[in-house]
Design a protein around this motif. Structure first.
Motif, PDB file in Angstrom:
ATOM      1  N   SER A 155      -3.486  -8.366   0.210  1.00 16.52           N
ATOM      2  CA  SER A 155      -2.514  -9.471   0.342  1.00 16.52           C
ATOM      3  C   SER A 155      -1.101  -8.934   0.546  1.00 16.52           C
ATOM      4  N   PRO A 156      -0.852  -8.208   1.635  1.00 18.78           N
ATOM      5  CA  PRO A 156       0.459  -7.583   1.811  1.00 18.78           C
ATOM      6  C   PRO A 156       1.617  -8.575   1.837  1.00 18.78           C
ATOM      7  N   ASP A 157       1.366  -9.792   2.302  1.00 16.29           N
ATOM      8  CA  ASP A 157       2.455 -10.765   2.405  1.00 16.29           C
ATOM      9  C   ASP A 157       2.900 -11.336   1.071  1.00 16.29           C
ATOM     10  N   THR A 158       2.263 -10.937  -0.029  1.00 13.27           N
ATOM     11  CA  THR A 158       2.722 -11.368  -1.350  1.00 13.27           C
ATOM     12  C   THR A 158       3.731 -10.380  -1.934  1.00 13.27           C
ATOM     13  N   PHE A 159       4.054  -9.320  -1.159  1.00 13.90           N
ATOM     14  CA  PHE A 159       4.981  -8.281  -1.612  1.00 13.90           C
ATOM     15  C   PHE A 159       6.166  -8.168  -0.650  1.00 13.90           C
ATOM     16  N   THR A 160       7.298  -7.714  -1.172  1.00  9.88           N
ATOM     17  CA  THR A 160       8.479  -7.529  -0.335  1.00  9.88           C
ATOM     18  C   THR A 160       8.260  -6.400   0.669  1.00  9.88           C
ATOM     19  N   ILE A 161       8.998  -6.468   1.760  1.00 10.26           N
ATOM     20  CA  ILE A 161       8.882  -5.480   2.828  1.00 10.26           C
ATOM     21  C   ILE A 161       9.224  -4.073   2.327  1.00 10.26           C
ATOM     22  N   TRP A 162      10.282  -3.951   1.518  1.00 13.32           N
ATOM     23  CA  TRP A 162      10.666  -2.610   1.064  1.00 13.32           C
ATOM     24  C   TRP A 162       9.644  -2.047   0.094  1.00 13.32           C
ATOM     25  N   PHE A 163       9.053  -2.900  -0.725  1.00 12.01           N
ATOM     26  CA  PHE A 163       8.040  -2.423  -1.678  1.00 12.01           C
ATOM     27  C   PHE A 163       6.833  -1.872  -0.930  1.00 12.01           C
ATOM     28  N   ARG A 164       6.379  -2.586   0.091  1.00  9.46           N
ATOM     29  CA  ARG A 164       5.211  -2.137   0.863  1.00  9.46           C
ATOM     30  C   ARG A 164       5.475  -0.794   1.543  1.00  9.46           C
ATOM     31  N   GLN A 165       6.738  -0.543   1.901  1.00  6.85           N
ATOM     32  CA  GLN A 165       7.059   0.725   2.556  1.00  6.85           C
ATOM     33  C   GLN A 165       7.348   1.841   1.559  1.00  6.85           C
ATOM     34  N   ALA A 166       7.990   1.514   0.446  1.00  9.04           N
ATOM     35  CA  ALA A 166       8.372   2.545  -0.525  1.00  9.04           C
ATOM     36  C   ALA A 166       7.211   3.007  -1.397  1.00  9.04           C
ATOM     37  N   LEU A 167       6.288   2.095  -1.724  1.00  7.81           N
ATOM     38  CA  LEU A 167       5.199   2.442  -2.647  1.00  7.81           C
ATOM     39  C   LEU A 167       4.391   3.658  -2.206  1.00  7.81           C
ATOM     40  N   PRO A 168       3.878   3.713  -0.971  1.00  8.12           N
ATOM     41  CA  PRO A 168       3.105   4.904  -0.602  1.00  8.12           C
ATOM     42  C   PRO A 168       3.956   6.177  -0.583  1.00  8.12           C
ATOM     43  N   LEU A 169       5.217   6.056  -0.210  1.00 14.09           N
ATOM     44  CA  LEU A 169       6.103   7.226  -0.228  1.00 14.09           C
ATOM     45  C   LEU A 169       6.288   7.726  -1.656  1.00 14.09           C
ATOM     46  N   LEU A 170       6.483   6.800  -2.581  1.00  8.07           N
ATOM     47  CA  LEU A 170       6.644   7.165  -3.989  1.00  8.07           C
ATOM     48  C   LEU A 170       5.381   7.826  -4.524  1.00  8.07           C
ATOM     49  N   LEU A 171       4.234   7.239  -4.246  1.00 11.01           N
ATOM     50  CA  LEU A 171       2.976   7.799  -4.747  1.00 11.01           C
ATOM     51  C   LEU A 171       2.718   9.182  -4.171  1.00 11.01           C
ATOM     52  N   ASP A 172       3.065   9.396  -2.894  1.00 13.68           N
ATOM     53  CA  ASP A 172       2.959  10.740  -2.309  1.00 13.68           C
ATOM     54  C   ASP A 172       3.868  11.717  -3.034  1.00 13.68           C
ATOM     55  N   GLU A 173       5.086  11.276  -3.329  1.00 14.21           N
ATOM     56  CA  GLU A 173       6.062  12.137  -4.012  1.00 14.21           C
ATOM     57  C   GLU A 173       5.609  12.450  -5.434  1.00 14.21           C
ATOM     58  N   ILE A 174       5.109  11.445  -6.142  1.00 12.76           N
ATOM     59  CA  ILE A 174       4.625  11.653  -7.511  1.00 12.76           C
ATOM     60  C   ILE A 174       3.462  12.634  -7.505  1.00 12.76           C
ATOM     61  N   ALA A 175       2.525  12.471  -6.577  1.00 18.64           N
ATOM     62  CA  ALA A 175       1.374  13.361  -6.489  1.00 18.64           C
ATOM     63  C   ALA A 175       1.827  14.785  -6.180  1.00 18.64           C
ATOM     64  N   PHE A 176       2.819  14.906  -5.286  1.00 18.13           N
ATOM     65  CA  PHE A 176       3.310  16.227  -4.913  1.00 18.13           C
ATOM     66  C   PHE A 176       3.995  16.906  -6.089  1.00 18.13           C
ATOM     67  N   THR A 177       4.868  16.179  -6.796  1.00 15.15           N
ATOM     68  CA  THR A 177       5.586  16.800  -7.921  1.00 15.15           C
ATOM     69  C   THR A 177       4.648  17.071  -9.076  1.00 15.15           C
ATOM     70  N   THR A 178       3.623  16.231  -9.257  1.00 16.60           N
ATOM     71  CA  THR A 178       2.651  16.468 -10.323  1.00 16.60           C
ATOM     72  C   THR A 178       1.845  17.710 -10.029  1.00 16.60           C
ATOM     73  N   SER A 179       1.499  17.926  -8.753  1.00 17.43           N
ATOM     74  CA  SER A 179       0.694  19.104  -8.388  1.00 17.43           C
ATOM     75  C   SER A 179       1.503  20.391  -8.552  1.00 17.43           C
ATOM     76  N   LEU A 180       2.830  20.302  -8.527  1.00 19.23           N
ATOM     77  CA  LEU A 180       3.670  21.493  -8.714  1.00 19.23           C
ATOM     78  C   LEU A 180       3.822  21.855 -10.185  1.00 19.23           C
ATOM     79  N   SER A 181       3.557  20.936 -11.069  1.00 18.93           N
ATOM     80  CA  SER A 181       3.754  21.172 -12.521  1.00 18.93           C
ATOM     81  C   SER A 181       2.722  22.117 -13.072  1.00 18.93           C
TER      82      SER A 181
END
Length: 181
Positions: A155-181
């Protein structure tokens, strides 16, 4: 910052986030001018994300779900301080924030408006109960990331445009920084 948290101006920027001037918020959104913004993502100790439903009276995105807090710093504001103050104002939350990344997006939203933002993304951790401002927020929930991703996919239309774009970028960043720990 205005004590009443009015955010009626935006800072116009170029693609490198260099300030070019300021403009009335609604005019910038009508014309689709690139301007500075911030988005705050909050996680709890269980790895759940805090999302909120925007109040129905918002100039756009009313009733849509989005990240914990998002707004525009005002001319003269320190970006991180502005984010911290807005998080307190909208969600009644105080926590440490760290800037994770920035990105630019552009897209049409309802009411003939265009979001075109240089968005600075912050993340924080909070394990309390938000005390949200009903002028800004209709509802909130803590949600498991996998459940959230499924909801966004279905249901992408139930979310804001910026959230739909930022969420995968954030999750990629979190996964990357977690893998460096």
């Amino acid at each position: 910052m205005n004590s009443d948290m009015e955010r009626d101006k935006v800072i116009l920027v170029n693609e490198s986030d260099v300030a070019l001037g300021q403009m009335a918020k609604m005019e910038a959104h009508r014309r689709g001018c690139l301007h500075r913004a911030f988005s705050i993502f909050i996680l709890n100790a269980n790895g759940e994300m805090l999302i909120h439903q925007r109040a129905s009276n918002k100039y756009h995105g009313g009733g849509l779900w989005t990240n914990a807090c998002c707004s525009h710093p005002q001319p003269g504001d320190d970006l991180k301080e502005s984010a911290l103050e807005r998080l307190q104002y909208e969600m009644g939350i105080h926590c440490e924030l760290e800037k994770v990344f920035s990105f630019v997006y552009k897209g049409e939203v309802e009411n003939g408006l265009i979001e075109h933002e240089f968005d600075h993304v912050f993340r924080g951790t909070f394990d309390g109960i938000p005390h949200f401002n009903t002028v800004e927020v209709a509802d909130y929930q803590w949600i498991d990331i996998n459940e959230l991703l499924q909801w966004v996919a279905n249901s992408p239309d139930t979310f804001t445009i910026w959230f739909r774009q930022a969420l995968p970028l954030l999750l990629d960043e979190i996964a990357f920084t977690t893998s460096l720990s």
